[in-house]
Scaffold this active site. Structure first.
Site, PDB file in Angstrom:
ATOM      1  N   GLU A  65       7.450 -58.744 -93.383  1.00 20.25           N
ATOM      2  CA  GLU A  65       8.307 -59.231 -92.092  1.00 20.25           C
ATOM      3  C   GLU A  65       8.557 -58.266 -91.200  1.00 20.25           C
ATOM      4  OE1 GLU A  65      10.051 -60.371 -89.317  1.00 20.25           O
ATOM      5  OE2 GLU A  65      11.555 -60.224 -90.129  1.00 20.25           O
ATOM      6  N   GLU A  74       8.513 -54.556 -82.546  1.00 22.07           N
ATOM      7  CA  GLU A  74       8.929 -54.064 -83.729  1.00 22.07           C
ATOM      8  C   GLU A  74       8.431 -52.988 -84.344  1.00 22.07           C
ATOM      9  OE1 GLU A  74      11.809 -56.561 -86.232  1.00 22.07           O
ATOM     10  OE2 GLU A  74      12.253 -56.860 -84.603  1.00 22.07           O
TER      11      GLU A  74
END
Length: 560
Positions: A65, A74
């Site tokens: 994730e 990210e």
């Protein structure tokens, strides 16, 4: 641990943040998986594979994730790209399997005010005067960063939908992923005529190859089952601003183009097919007017707030004065703008007799609230999917107890619905007509809770008194409704002091009915030190102490 439970022979858990990696080792051991899981405290791009490496061979399943509200912000693309090249087999399966990014074009004066400066209209004795923004601010494409918000808290009345929801692009995580820049276009016909200003965007993920298990970030109007929506604060929705607003005509075909590099997404509107437009792969927008680098989106909205401007104009008609908003870009908590008081003190010698200072004063206010969802960010996990993760809870609690559990943190509460359980009350006042005092300002007392509910936190804000008749609030804008519903200033973050320990959400209502507070303003540092307590928990601690002393006495008598 879920993978091992589902039948994996062995798992390698890669975690770069050492405190979390250490907690993971302990959690794995406590749950009895040490012989099946190896925790590697490295960034995934530093992991080695081979007989002497961190992993003896490549893996055939990748569970991860790496997403944020923007999906790729990210570093998901370069991380997946490296993993496919160096850590997993060619025909591996990834969980999640696929992600799809969606977009919807809208016109919204409210959201557009977060990105552009509007002309300011001022009524004077000579008629209406208009202050026009500088040309370079008008033409600037804005900041390159995404504006992520709880889009479900934006009223449908605040925007006009110009397009259907458009699937812009998908990423298959089970195949080789590229972090190279790319663009994806979708042809559409506007649903109505208007001004194209803003692109609303979100994503969903299909956990399995068949797409039977799906997790979506769609707002309520695009959700397949609004009644079953899951509240989230780690993933929200995106607001992107077009470089300039463009008129669109109902039924006249256009192309919405999503561009991305390895970390960012941005959008443009094209009137011709991208295949025929060599300029479609545009560079990421960058602010060239400096204003978007200096001010955040709520600050733009605050400057564009005509009601706020009218109040300043009303006050300015009456006096000659030293004026401040006050606003400082370095302010995080509401009382940080008290720096204005120190500035006013520094120029005190230059003020003539009877000079007016505006705002004339400020006051610190508070209210006890029950959050609908925000309490979850402080609620322990305990058991998760049948696994004991109390070790992580304890690690977080130790970090909070070191300092943060006795501090307030900033949150834009217009995005986080809550109910007031007490009446709002004034804690401290600050007289800007006078220099900063030498001694601390202190206040303490108790407040009664008027409504039943879970006491999650005290919310604090500042109110600035321009004149005795004219006040600006950075918190509550109007009295709570009969059920306690709150209307918060959308341009400011309020301070939230979470009560410790956090209330048990399973507990019955009718808990503490009184909250005590002690607040001190220290002029030497400008800090405000505070402590709030639910008195029922204090009484419980006192009873526990009395019981402990009784048990001790009984033990002593038995021994003798």
């Amino acid at each position: 641990m879920m993978a091992v439970t589902a039948g994996a022979d062995f798992c390698y858990a890669i975690e770069v943040f050492k405190p979390m990696a250490d907690a993971a080792v302990k959690i794995v051991e406590k749950n009895g998986f040490s012989d099946k899981i190896k925790v590697i405290n490295k960034h995934s791009t530093e992991v080695t594979v081979g007989p002497e490496g961190d992993m003896p061979c490549r893996a055939n399943i990748l569970v991860t994730e790496l997403f944020d509200t923007e999906l790729i912000g990210e570093g998901a693309l370069p991380s997946y790209e490296h993993a496919h090249r160096h850590l997993v087999e060619e025909n591996c399966e990834a969980v999640p399997h696929r992600a799809t990014v969606y977009a919807q074009l809208v016109e919204s004066g409210r959201m557009w005010s977060w990105n552009k400066l509007f002309p300011i209209h001022v009524q004077t004795s000579l008629g209406e005067q208009v202050i026009v923004p500088p040309v370079d601010v008008e033409s600037c494409p804005g900041a390159p960063s995404v504006c992520d918000i709880q889009l479900n808290q934006v009223s449908p009345a605040d925007f006009t939908v110009l397009s259907d929801v458009l699937p812009m692009f998908s990423i298959d995580f089970s195949k080789q992923v590229s972090s190279s820049a790319a663009c994806h276009s979708r042809r559409f016909e506007p649903l109505t005529s208007g001004r194209a200003q803003v692109v609303l965007s979100w994503w969903d993920i299909e956990m399995d190859p068949e797409g039977k298990i799906k997790c979506t970030m769609a707002p309520f109007w695009a959700h397949s089952d609004p009644e079953e929506m899951q509240w989230r604060d780690h993933w929200m929705q995106c607001v992107y601003f077009l470089p300039q607003e463009e008129p669109v005509v109902q039924g006249s075909a256009l192309y919405l183009v999503a561009h991305h590099d390895d970390y960012c997404v941005w959008y443009s509107l094209q009137r011709t097919s991208p295949e025929k437009n060599e300029r479609v792969r545009q560079m990421r927008p960058v602010c060239d007017c400096q204003a978007h680098l200096l001010w955040n989106r709520p600050r733009f909205g605050e400057i564009n707030d005509q009601d706020r401007t009218d109040r300043y104009v009303q006050a300015l008609r009456t006096v000659s004065l030293l004026l401040g908003e006050p606003f400082f870009t370095t302010s995080l908590l509401p009382w940080h703008n008290l720096y204005f008081w120190y500035v006013r003190t520094a120029v005190d010698q230059h003020l003539g007799p009877g000079a007016m200072v505006m705002p004339q004063a400020a006051s610190l206010h508070a209210v006890v609230v029950e959050f609908r969802d925000l309490w979850r960010i402080r609620s322990p996990c305990g058991d998760c999917e049948g696994f004991d993760v109390h070790i992580m809870d304890d690690m977080i609690k130790r970090a909070l107890d070191f300092r943060e559990s006795r501090e307030a943190e900033p949150h834009p509460l217009w995005e986080y619905p809550c109910r007031s359980l007490s009446e709002p009350w004034q804690i401290l006042t600050f007289d800007f007509q006078q220099p900063v005092p030498l001694q601390p300002l202190c206040a303490e007392g108790t407040v009664e809770l008027r409504r039943p509910g879970q006491s999650h936190a005290a919310v604090l804000w500042m109110e600035y008194h321009l004149t005795p008749e004219c006040t600006l609030s950075t918190g509550l804008l109007e009295p709570a409704d009969p059920e306690g519903g709150c209307c918060w200033n959308p341009h400011c973050k309020q301070a939230v002091y979470f009560f410790s320990p956090a209330p048990d959400p399973r507990a019955l209502l009718g808990g503490p009915r009184t909250v005590s507070y002690a607040v001190e303003f220290h002029p030497d540092t400008g800090d405000i030190i505070m402590e709030f307590r639910c008195l029922a928990s204090v009484l419980h601690q006192l009873v526990a102490c009395q019981d402990l002393r009784l048990d001790t006495r009984q033990l002593s008598q038995s021994s003798s």
